[in-house]
Design an enzyme around this catalytic site. Structure first.
Site, PDB file in Angstrom:
ATOM      1  CG  HIS A 193      33.217  42.734  41.516  1.00 26.38           C
ATOM      2  ND1 HIS A 193      33.102  41.735  42.465  1.00 26.38           N
ATOM      3  CD2 HIS A 193      32.972  42.129  40.336  1.00 26.38           C
ATOM      4  CE1 HIS A 193      32.804  40.590  41.870  1.00 26.38           C
ATOM      5  NE2 HIS A 193      32.718  40.815  40.579  1.00 26.38           N
ATOM      6  CG  HIS A 287      39.840  43.824  43.925  1.00 25.06           C
ATOM      7  ND1 HIS A 287      40.554  43.319  42.863  1.00 25.06           N
ATOM      8  CD2 HIS A 287      38.539  43.456  43.732  1.00 25.06           C
ATOM      9  CE1 HIS A 287      39.719  42.686  42.049  1.00 25.06           C
ATOM     10  NE2 HIS A 287      38.502  42.747  42.562  1.00 25.06           N
TER      11      HIS A 287
END
Length: 377
Positions: A193, A287
């Site tokens: 992303h 993340h």
């Protein structure tokens, strides 16, 4: 007596006007246009508002890209590092099923292509004077190369996560089997992303650059048509080297496609803003820090290699955005840098002509007319 005097004065005035000197080759139909420049048509309120919106979009999307890259890397490190040790409060954007993540980020590259491809085709079609072969050879490969790198890096990220990970249940050795069994795969998940959001933003910035100075083409067309009508020569008009058919082709394409190009540019600016907002959400909630920093580094290096080193060198195709059969954007002479030639100057348009950057401007255009200094002066 008075009537006779008035009659004699009229005859004298008529005779004097008939005796005025007329040079050889005098053409009364061309007298009014010789030595004058055609003026632009009156601007409507709608056009003014549209230009103000485009001006604002330029300020947003053409924010100093070097500073933006530094902000990307710095915020990826700092904001993500804080989030690893002190999680941020959860919001709607922390949910993976939020509408922006589901319908935009997961389809991020598709959205980028939907806007950038038609914008590239329309602007390049005008700059290449309708030459499709030149468009396909010199401009379209940029998008194909960007798509290749997007596909390549996302596959590499998935491969790294698969090879250097394990399931939270020992009975499953592969990622696919682990996920199908409803378990969790622990791996080094480089953020796809973060990569796609940063890379898409940088690609949109680079591909949007033809809009800088785009309105000048209209003035160049008007002046060049006037020059050819009055048989005047101009050493500064970028359209002077086009033949009559090419000039009319550029005029027709410009008038036809410019409204669509403006809408696409405004949409590209809105999409680039959305990518920045979603990147902040990725920093906050998804993340680990190292996974996001690495993905950002890969995105920035890929952008730099293509748009800053490869394309400006002009040693191999494709060319930079904004190049074509005529150059309507002012250039800036830069110091010699390896793998880099003279590039388009998007910030200090007056520097190449020796004009002062302190000239009063409104919406990026000089208020007072300026004299253009040619290379022969």
């Amino acid at each position: 007596m008075r009537r006779n005097d008035m009659t004699s004065k009229r005859k004298t005035a008529t005779n004097s006007s008939n005796m005025n000197f007329r040079p050889a080759g005098y053409d009364p139909q061309r007298q009014d246009t010789k030595g004058t420049r055609p003026t632009a048509n009156p601007t409507t309120v709608r056009e003014v508002l549209l230009q103000m919106l485009i001006f604002l979009c330029k300020k947003v999307i053409f924010f100093d890209v070097n500073l933006k890259v530094a902000l990307y890397l710095g915020s990826l490190f700092l904001v993500s590092l804080i989030g690893d040790f002190a999680p941020y409060p959860k919001t709607y954007f922390a949910r993976s099923d939020n509408i922006f993540n589901v319908y935009f980020v997961k389809w991020g590259w598709a959205w980028t292509l939907v806007l950038s491809v038609p914008y590239l085709v329309l602007t390049s079609c005008i700059l290449c004077v309708g030459n499709r072969e030149k468009l396909i050879r010199e401009h379209l490969p940029r998008i194909l190369i960007a798509t290749f790198f997007w596909f390549f890096w996302t596959k590499v990220f998935n491969l790294v996560e698969t090879m250097y990970g394990r399931c939270n249940v020992k009975n499953f050795d592969s990622k696919i089997a682990c996920l199908k069994g409803g378990h969790f795969w622990n791996g080094f998940d480089i953020s796809g992303h973060a990569f796609i959001l940063i890379y898409s933003s940088l690609v949109l910035i680079e591909e949007a650059k033809p809009i800088i100075g785009w309105e000048n083409i209209k003035e160049h067309l008007r002046n060049e048509e006037h020059n050819r009508l009055t048989r005047e020569e101009s050493s500064v008009n970028p359209l002077r080297n086009l033949d009559d058919d090419e000039l009319q082709n550029v005029k027709s394409l410009y008038e036809k496609y410019t409204p669509v190009i403006r809408v696409l540019f405004i949409s590209m600016t809105a999409l680039q803003l959305l990518w920045d907002v979603m990147l902040v959400c990725t920093m906050l909630y998804y993340h680990k820090m190292i996974e996001k920093v690495l993905s950002g580094i890969f995105a920035i290096l890929t952008w730099f290699f293509t748009y800053r080193a490869w394309y400006p060198a002009n040693s191999l195709l494709p060319n930079c955005a904004g190049h074509g059969k005529f150059i309507y954007q002012k250039t800036k002479i830069q110091p010699a840098v390896p793998f880099r030639k003279q590039s388009l100057n998007y910030n200090n348009a007056g520097s190449s002509t020796g004009q002062s950057n302190n000239t009063p401007k409104f919406m990026g255009m000089p208020i007072y007319p300026q004299k253009t200094t040619t290379a022969t002066e």
